[in-house]
Structure formats: structure tokens, C-alpha cells
Design a protein around this motif. Structure first.
Motif, mmCIF file in Angstrom:
data_model
loop_
_atom_site.group_PDB
_atom_site.id
_atom_site.type_symbol
_atom_site.label_atom_id
_atom_site.label_comp_id
_atom_site.label_asym_id
_atom_site.label_seq_id
_atom_site.Cartn_x
_atom_site.Cartn_y
_atom_site.Cartn_z
ATOM 1 N N SER A 1 -7.936 -1.706 -0.115
ATOM 2 C CA SER A 1 -6.713 -0.924 -0.329
ATOM 3 C C SER A 1 -6.224 -1.188 -1.748
ATOM 4 C CB SER A 1 -5.623 -1.334 0.657
ATOM 5 O OG SER A 1 -5.203 -2.657 0.356
ATOM 6 N N THR A 2 -5.278 -0.382 -2.216
ATOM 7 C CA THR A 2 -4.743 -0.580 -3.573
ATOM 8 C C THR A 2 -3.950 -1.884 -3.652
ATOM 9 O OG1 THR A 2 -2.814 0.737 -2.980
ATOM 10 C CG2 THR A 2 -4.607 1.888 -4.107
ATOM 11 N N ALA A 3 -3.173 -2.181 -2.590
ATOM 12 C CA ALA A 3 -2.365 -3.408 -2.609
ATOM 13 C C ALA A 3 -3.258 -4.642 -2.447
ATOM 14 C CB ALA A 3 -1.309 -3.358 -1.511
ATOM 15 N N VAL B 1 -0.041 14.316 -3.682
ATOM 16 C CA VAL B 1 0.644 13.744 -2.513
ATOM 17 C C VAL B 1 -0.394 13.258 -1.506
ATOM 18 C CG1 VAL B 1 2.763 15.140 -2.689
ATOM 19 C CG2 VAL B 1 0.835 16.007 -1.347
ATOM 20 N N THR B 2 -0.012 12.267 -0.713
ATOM 21 C CA THR B 2 -0.865 11.837 0.397
ATOM 22 C C THR B 2 -0.070 12.011 1.685
ATOM 23 O OG1 THR B 2 -2.100 10.279 -0.980
ATOM 24 C CG2 THR B 2 -2.250 9.939 1.384
ATOM 25 N N ARG B 3 -0.792 12.420 2.694
ATOM 26 C CA ARG B 3 -0.182 12.649 4.010
ATOM 27 C C ARG B 3 -0.608 11.512 4.932
ATOM 28 N NH1 ARG B 3 -2.862 16.470 7.846
ATOM 29 N NH2 ARG B 3 -1.513 16.453 9.656
ATOM 30 N N THR C 1 0.856 -1.198 0.000
ATOM 31 C CA THR C 1 0.000 0.000 0.000
ATOM 32 C C THR C 1 0.888 1.243 0.000
ATOM 33 O OG1 THR C 1 -0.033 -0.014 2.413
ATOM 34 C CG2 THR C 1 -1.928 -1.046 1.309
ATOM 35 N N PHE C 2 0.278 2.360 -0.303
ATOM 36 C CA PHE C 2 1.012 3.618 -0.191
ATOM 37 C C PHE C 2 1.398 3.854 1.272
ATOM 38 C CE2 PHE C 2 -1.109 4.133 -4.245
ATOM 39 C CZ PHE C 2 -0.092 4.671 -5.021
ATOM 40 N N THR C 3 0.525 3.392 2.175
ATOM 41 C CA THR C 3 0.825 3.543 3.606
ATOM 42 C C THR C 3 2.107 2.774 3.952
ATOM 43 O OG1 THR C 3 -1.581 3.544 3.926
ATOM 44 C CG2 THR C 3 -0.208 3.443 5.896
ATOM 45 N N HIS C 4 2.258 1.593 3.358
ATOM 46 C CA HIS C 4 3.470 0.789 3.574
ATOM 47 C C HIS C 4 4.699 1.556 3.069
ATOM 48 C CE1 HIS C 4 5.749 -3.214 2.751
ATOM 49 N NE2 HIS C 4 5.971 -2.792 3.977
ATOM 50 N N THR D 1 -9.903 -1.328 -7.064
ATOM 51 C CA THR D 1 -8.956 -0.432 -6.390
ATOM 52 C C THR D 1 -9.585 0.218 -5.177
ATOM 53 O OG1 THR D 1 -7.300 1.299 -6.711
ATOM 54 C CG2 THR D 1 -9.465 1.699 -7.715
ATOM 55 N N HIS D 2 -8.771 0.924 -4.403
ATOM 56 C CA HIS D 2 -9.235 1.696 -3.246
ATOM 57 C C HIS D 2 -10.031 2.907 -3.736
ATOM 58 C CE1 HIS D 2 -8.712 4.493 0.189
ATOM 59 N NE2 HIS D 2 -8.707 3.389 0.906
ATOM 60 N N GLY D 3 -11.036 3.307 -2.975
ATOM 61 C CA GLY D 3 -11.893 4.424 -3.382
ATOM 62 C C GLY D 3 -11.127 5.706 -3.666
ATOM 63 N N HIS D 4 -10.130 6.006 -2.843
ATOM 64 C CA HIS D 4 -9.343 7.230 -3.039
ATOM 65 C C HIS D 4 -8.531 7.159 -4.332
ATOM 66 C CE1 HIS D 4 -8.701 10.139 0.515
ATOM 67 N NE2 HIS D 4 -9.973 9.868 0.361
ATOM 68 N N ALA D 5 -8.064 5.961 -4.654
ATOM 69 C CA ALA D 5 -7.278 5.775 -5.877
ATOM 70 C C ALA D 5 -8.194 5.919 -7.095
ATOM 71 C CB ALA D 5 -6.602 4.411 -5.859
ATOM 72 N N ALA E 1 -10.873 7.637 -7.312
ATOM 73 C CA ALA E 1 -11.230 9.055 -7.454
ATOM 74 C C ALA E 1 -10.092 9.843 -8.105
ATOM 75 C CB ALA E 1 -11.568 9.634 -6.089
ATOM 76 N N GLN E 2 -8.859 9.461 -7.813
ATOM 77 C CA GLN E 2 -7.718 10.199 -8.357
ATOM 78 C C GLN E 2 -7.427 9.847 -9.817
ATOM 79 O OE1 GLN E 2 -4.305 10.760 -5.442
ATOM 80 N NE2 GLN E 2 -5.621 9.417 -4.243
ATOM 81 N N CYS E 3 -8.036 8.747 -10.297
ATOM 82 C CA CYS E 3 -7.809 8.316 -11.693
ATOM 83 C C CYS E 3 -9.125 8.314 -12.467
ATOM 84 C CB CYS E 3 -7.196 6.910 -11.708
ATOM 85 S SG CYS E 3 -5.690 6.769 -10.746
HETATM 86 O O1 LIG Z 1 -4.651 1.833 -0.533
HETATM 87 C C1 LIG Z 1 -3.546 2.310 -0.267
HETATM 88 O O2 LIG Z 1 -2.512 1.980 -0.863
HETATM 89 C C2 LIG Z 1 -3.418 3.307 0.804
HETATM 90 O O3 LIG Z 1 -2.389 3.421 1.407
HETATM 91 C C3 LIG Z 1 -4.598 4.213 1.070
HETATM 92 C C4 LIG Z 1 -4.634 5.478 0.233
HETATM 93 C C5 LIG Z 1 -5.695 6.479 0.834
HETATM 94 O O4 LIG Z 1 -6.388 6.170 1.784
HETATM 95 O O5 LIG Z 1 -5.778 7.605 0.285
HETATM 96 C C6 LIG Z 1 -3.331 6.146 0.312
HETATM 97 C C7 LIG Z 1 -2.810 6.847 -0.721
HETATM 98 C C8 LIG Z 1 -3.530 7.020 -2.002
HETATM 99 O O6 LIG Z 1 -4.072 8.343 -1.967
HETATM 100 C C9 LIG Z 1 -4.610 6.027 -2.189
HETATM 101 C C10 LIG Z 1 -5.030 5.221 -1.161
#
Ligand SMILES: O=C(O)C(=O)C[C@]1(C(=O)O)C=C[C@@H](O)C=C1
Length: 302
Positions: A126-128, A170-172, A10-13, A100-104, A106-108
Motif C-alpha cells: 500500500s502507499t502508507a 478519484v478513487t472509489r 492509506t487512501f482507504t483510511h 509505492t502501491h502499484g496503482h499509485a 501507475a498514476q505517477c
Molecule cells: O495504497 C493505498 O493507499 C490505497 O488505499 C490503495 C489505492 C488503490 O488500490 O488504488 C487507493 C487509492 C489510490 O488510487 C492508490 C492506491
């Protein structure tokens, strides 16, 4: 040991890997990661909190105040770039089901609707997690939107890269631990607060905002979230510049405590970009001290 919103890839990883190489425990959701902090299974956990395109991560904003007190001790900001990954042999024109993850998603969104107009996009944890699912030979999903590391980690083929609609996103992320002593001031700090709004009251939001404004405290994020008790009942999740030990921030917290039914202090911690706030005339610790001494001297007059 630290936990993180996983699985691996994941991006968190990736965010976690920028601060430690030590073994860490993956959790399938933000709630599970934060519960593990609360129950002491891990010493802390890294979770996403805010994306420059999609805004706040609701699960994190809600879970931070949904149990015993937690405290943010560090923020991590990383760039996010997405690709489309599939099992070997899949052609991009054959992709009908994307996971994919909802946030991903939305970004694509634009890229997906232009490039794969026929495809259905399904939300994954999550994306992973999406990449892991797509890697399974009997998966009903053709492709995952995820980070390149996740595509590689789960043995998928890259069909497209940099498919995000906004370059430079960017993600925080925040590292959260059990509430404890506040780390020392660095001069470039941020403080996270949750303030509940007084109900049915004209100017309730203004009352919250003016606590910051009249003390020269700059906000870097404010978001409303429903309290889940009734329609129209909200709390505000707020990041401001400065540290609990800065007089202007401490006095802002006092002001919030007076005007809000509930206030949570979620930590003061160093800013990822190390930027120092501009302290306006009248708002330095010395000026607050001088003002307090003056008022005290008035009471001592005979
Ligand atoms: O699914 C992931 O890989 C995450 O770490 C979550 C997450 C999020 O929650 O926004 C983190 C970064 C990206 O913006 C897309 C997904």
C-alpha cells in the motif's frame, strides 16, 4: 467495528474517515480485510474498488466473490493526489529506489520517468505501507509515493507534491458487510453484480449486456476478470444504475440468471454523487406493473 485496507494513512483510511471517526482495524491486504468480515472479526470493511485512471482494483473484484457471500452497503469517492516523501536530508536528485502501491505508481508513471529517470520503482502492499518502510532508518528505499497524510504520519519530508499524471483523479471505495437485507431505495442507487459468461458460445457477452439494455438499465462500470480456471474463461464485474427493488433491475437479474451459469448479487446501495438515473419511456415500475397486469388479464380471458 469496521476494518479497512491499511495501514493508517492509506487512501482507504482517508475514505473511511469521511464516514466515521470511530476506531477501526487496519488490515495489510484487501483479502485480509474481507476475510475479517467473513469470519466476523469486523462488522464491515472499506476497500478500494476503482480508480478513474487505473481502472478496477483486481484484488477487490476477485475477493468479493471468493468465499461466503458479501454485500456492498456504501460507496465512497475521494480525490487522490500523490507526493514523493523521504527521510529528512534526502535530496530529490539522490532518489534511486522508490517504493509505492502499484496503482499509485501507475498514476505517477510519467512524472517518475521524467523526474527520476534513473530510479527503480518497487511495488509495496500500500502507499502508507511504503511510507512506513521508507521511514525506517535502515530501509533500502529512498522515497515513497503516497498521500500527504501518510508522509506526515510517518515523519517523512515532502520532496514533491501533486506528482500524479492526471489532475482530478478519484478513487472509489466500498464498505462491504456480510450479505444481509438490502438497504431501502433512495432513488439514486447503484447495484453491483458479477456475471459469469457462458463458455465457447457466440454472443455470450452480448447476451449479458442485452439483459440490461432491453430493460433500460444504464451501466456505470463493466470489467472482465479471468475466472482462473482456464484461458478464455471470464466473469464480468458490473455496476448498474438502480436498486434491486426497481422492477427493471430485478427483471435484469432474472434475465442474467437465465442466461449465465453463475450470477452474484453484491448489493444495492446509495450512489456517492446522489445522481438519479434517467428512466426511459417504458421502464418505470408502473409501466412494468401495467405490462404484467395486461399479460395476466390475457390468461384470465374466457
Ligand atoms: O495504497 C493505498 O493507499 C490505497 O488505499 C490503495 C489505492 C488503490 O488500490 O488504488 C487507493 C487509492 C489510490 O488510487 C492508490 C492506491
Amino acid at each position: 467495528m469496521l476494518g479497512y485496507f491499511g495501514p493508517a494513512g492509506t487512501f482507504t483510511h482517508q475514505a473511511l474517515r469521511t464516514v466515521t471517526d470511530e476506531e477501526a482495524l487496519a488490515f495489510a491486504s484487501v483479502r485480509e480485510a474481507l476475510d475479517a468480515v467473513r469470519s466476523g472479526v469486523v462488522d464491515g470493511a472499506v476497500v478500494p474498488i476503482e480508480n478513474s485512471v487505473e481502472g478496477g482494483v483486481s484484488a477487490t473484484l476477485d475477493e468479493l466473490i471468493a468465499g461466503s457471500p458479501l454485500s456492498i452497503r456504501r460507496e465512497i469517492v475521494i480525490p487522490v493526489e500523490f507526493g514523493l516523501y523521504a527521510r529528512e536530508g534526502t535530496r530529490i536528485e539522490d532518489v534511486r529506489n522508490v517504493l509505492t502501491h502499484g496503482h499509485a505508481a501507475a498514476q505517477c508513471r510519467n512524472w517518475l520517468s521524467v523526474t527520476l529517470p534513473e530510479a527503480t520503482v518497487t511495488e509495496a502492499g500500500s502507499t502508507a505501507g511504503a511510507a512506513a518502510e521508507v521511514a525506517s532508518p535502515d530501509s533500502r528505499f529512498d522515497a515513497a509515493v503516497c498521500a500527504r497524510v501518510a508522509g506526515e504520519m510517518y515523519g517523512l519530508t515532502e520532496l514533491a507534491y501533486q506528482i500524479e499524471d492526471n489532475a482530478g483523479a478519484v478513487t472509489r471505495f466500498v464498505e462491504v458487510g456480510p450479505a444481509g437485507p438490502v438497504p431501502p431505495q433512495t432513488g439514486a442507487d447503484k447495484t453491483t453484480i458479477v456475471a459469469f459468461m457462458r463458455q465457447d458460445h457466440a454472443g455470450a457477452l452480448l447476451e449479458i449486456l442485452e439483459q440490461f439494455a432491453v430493460r433500460g438499465v444504464n451501466l456505470s462500470r463493466i470489467e472482465s476478470r479471468p475466472t482462473k480456471t482456464a484461458l478464455g474463461s471470464y466473469f464480468f464485474s458490473i455496476d448498474c444504475e438502480g436498486h434491486l427493488h426497481d422492477r427493471r433491475v430485478a427483471e435484469t437479474l432474472q434475465g442474467l440468471h437465465r442466461v449465465c451459469p453463475q450470477v452474484y448479487f453484491l448489493g444495492s446501495y446509495p450512489r456517492a454523487n446522489q445522481r438519479r438515473p434517467e428512466i426511459g419511456i417504458g421502464f418505470s415500475d408502473q409501466e412494468f406493473d401495467a405490462a404484467a397486469s395486461w399479460v395476466n388479464s390475457l390468461s384470465r380471458r374466457r
